[in-house]
Write a protein that holds these residues in place. Structure first.
Motif, mmCIF file in Angstrom:
data_model
loop_
_atom_site.group_PDB
_atom_site.id
_atom_site.type_symbol
_atom_site.label_atom_id
_atom_site.label_comp_id
_atom_site.label_asym_id
_atom_site.label_seq_id
_atom_site.Cartn_x
_atom_site.Cartn_y
_atom_site.Cartn_z
ATOM 1 N N VAL A 117 13.874 -58.573 22.245
ATOM 2 C CA VAL A 117 14.415 -57.730 21.178
ATOM 3 C C VAL A 117 15.782 -57.210 21.612
ATOM 4 C CG1 VAL A 117 12.166 -57.013 20.258
ATOM 5 C CG2 VAL A 117 13.222 -55.683 22.115
ATOM 6 N N PRO A 118 16.649 -56.825 20.672
ATOM 7 C CA PRO A 118 18.012 -56.428 21.062
ATOM 8 C C PRO A 118 18.129 -54.993 21.577
ATOM 9 C CG PRO A 118 17.810 -56.421 18.677
ATOM 10 C CD PRO A 118 16.513 -56.959 19.207
ATOM 11 N N GLN A 119 17.415 -54.683 22.614
ATOM 12 C CA GLN A 119 17.563 -53.390 23.284
ATOM 13 C C GLN A 119 17.136 -53.531 24.743
ATOM 14 O OE1 GLN A 119 14.774 -50.086 22.768
ATOM 15 N NE2 GLN A 119 13.397 -51.380 21.561
ATOM 16 N N HIS A 120 17.766 -52.753 25.595
ATOM 17 C CA HIS A 120 17.328 -52.642 26.983
ATOM 18 C C HIS A 120 16.151 -51.660 26.992
ATOM 19 C CE1 HIS A 120 20.517 -54.895 28.955
ATOM 20 N NE2 HIS A 120 21.374 -54.307 28.160
ATOM 21 N N ARG A 121 14.996 -52.131 27.434
ATOM 22 C CA ARG A 121 13.812 -51.267 27.443
ATOM 23 C C ARG A 121 12.917 -51.726 28.591
ATOM 24 N NH1 ARG A 121 12.058 -48.054 23.427
ATOM 25 N NH2 ARG A 121 9.939 -47.222 23.545
ATOM 26 N N GLU A 122 13.046 -51.075 29.725
ATOM 27 C CA GLU A 122 12.289 -51.475 30.910
ATOM 28 C C GLU A 122 10.968 -50.703 30.974
ATOM 29 O OE1 GLU A 122 15.157 -52.910 34.380
ATOM 30 O OE2 GLU A 122 15.541 -50.825 33.828
ATOM 31 N N ARG A 123 9.891 -51.440 31.106
ATOM 32 C CA ARG A 123 8.567 -50.841 31.207
ATOM 33 C C ARG A 123 7.788 -51.549 32.316
ATOM 34 N NH1 ARG A 123 10.843 -47.633 28.716
ATOM 35 N NH2 ARG A 123 10.252 -46.553 26.792
#
Length: 426
Positions: free
Chosen positions: A228-234
């Motif tokens: 998806v077009p977002q930086h989202r580190e989990r």
């Protein structure tokens, strides 16, 4: 052009990308047996052919059949991001727990719940849980104490995770795993869980899962950017009761991902209007999402103030070719982390529909995710959720090992039943 062997088993095996050796290891068979199935010298076991077909369907993006592959429970369910992912690999949700009423409203509007959505997990009766194979939970992170085990022992008090995690919501997850012994679990949390309290929190969690509960555990921090077009580190923590060979290092991620333009309203009449997010004319984004002059001036002044001090705080301004920052639960306040450029006027917030797309809840060819709550609540809900395509990738990677774990349990149960019959006969 690739040429497939004539048998159904060989065709499906090659379509999955597995080698004969990999299939043999996965099914616990000799390579000679797999070759015999492929060459039509003998018939493959029906359940194993079904497993391989299901793995192929998941990896090729085909719709799952009504027949489920396994049962799972959904804890700290939020608006069902984990559920959506595990249903995509043929899981059947048999239990849900979510304390927030607004999240429950959204959850129940989107999923066919043939069971009640339970509230506080701390009030769940562990002795009356339905049977399930996999536990999934996006548990909140809370401070843990580091127990003085020897002292607790001398006083006859609880120790280990019963003491070190007491009062935290992870404790309730661990208790459920201890009591029900699921074949597998997936736990999800923010990246900072690894460094929280100088790493002590994460150490307690992994020690609890590995040493005290006896699970084979692996974990990995994954950025949602390839999906998806977002930086989202989990961080994703996966555990199996048996050693089935699962490893995150085998999970291959896409090399590039989509841009923001793929989730933004086109505003050219090519999509159906959706009140209150867009207007009827050309489905243009409603004016209410454009920042007021006062708010825009404040955000620019705030950013300049911190820039002068050498800090990096400030708004994030993005266009269609960009990848956004992480969508957070505070987005409803001012939308500052993801502002969308607009020609000739102030930037705007994302609409809740765009947030649904940004988090992967909306997909082409599927009915839009139902958003039955206010903008404020929907921003909180999407900001707190998982990026669904990331979890789908993890779940898809887990599926062959879930099958393997279920077969291992079945074989063990059959062996125990046979032993009991022999004992009775003797």
């Amino acid at each position: 052009m690739k040429t497939f062997k004539d048998t159904e088993f060989a065709h499906i095996r090659e379509m999955t990308g597995y080698s004969v050796k990999e299939v043999a290891e996965l099914f616990g068979k000799s390579e000679r047996t797999i070759y015999r199935w492929e060459n039509g010298e003998s018939m493959p076991e029906e359940n194993l052919l079904r497993e391989l077909t299901s793995i192929y369907n998941v990896r090729s993006g085909q719709q799952q059949t009504d027949e489920y592959n396994f049962k799972f429970i959904d804890l700290f369910a939020g608006i069902g991001g984990l559920r959506k992912a595990f249903e995509s690999i043929g899981g059947k949700c048999v239990f849900t727990s979510e304390w927030d009423l607004a999240c429950r409203k959204t959850y129940q509007a989107n999923y066919d719940c043939d069971h009640p959505v339970n509230g506080d997990i701390r009030e769940v009766d562990l002795d009356n849980m339905p049977e399930y194979d996999v536990l999934v939970a996006g548990f909140p992170c809370q401070p843990f104490s580091i127990a003085g085990v020897s002292k607790k022992n001398s006083l006859g008090l609880p120790h280990g995770f019963h003491d070190a995690t007491q009062g935290t919501l992870f404790f309730d997850v661990a208790q459920m795993i201890e009591r029900n012994r699921p074949k597998a679990f997936l736990l999800e949390n923010v990246k900072n869980l690894v460094s929280h309290d100088k790493g002590n929190t994460f150490k307690v969690i992994i020690k609890t899962l590995r040493e005290e509960l006896g699970y084979h555990v692996d974990f990995r921090v994954i950025d949602a950017k390839p999906f998806v077009p977002q930086h989202r580190e989990r961080i994703f923590i996966v555990g199996f009761r048996e050693d089935v060979g699962f490893a995150f290092e085998d999970l291959k991620l896409p090399q590039s991902g989509p841009k923001l333009g793929s989730i933004l309203h086109p505003e050219n009449g090519s999509e159906e209007p959706e009140l209150p997010y867009t207007e009827l004319t050309d489905a243009k984004v409603a004016d209410k999402y454009t920042l007021s002059d006062r708010l825009w001036e404040y955000l620019q002044g705030y950013a300049e103030k911190h820039r002068a001090k050498g800090n990096g705080f400030g708004f994030g301004l993005f266009g269609p070719e960009d990848v956004a920052r992480t969508l957070s639960a505070r987005y409803y306040k001012d939308g500052s982390e993801i502002l969308i450029k607009q020609e000739g006027k102030n930037p705007r917030r994302l609409t809740p529909r765009e947030c649904a797309r940004l988090m992967g809840f909306d997909k082409a060819g599927q009915a839009p995710f139902v958003i039955p709550v206010s903008d404020t609540q929907s921003y909180k809900q999407f900001g707190n959720s998982v990026a669904v395509p990331v979890v789908e990738a993890v779940a898809s990677h887990m599926l062959p090992y879930i099958f393997k774990a279920m077969r291992s349990t079945k074989d063990t149960n059959q062996a125990e039943m046979l032993f009991e019959k022999v004992e009775a006969y003797v």
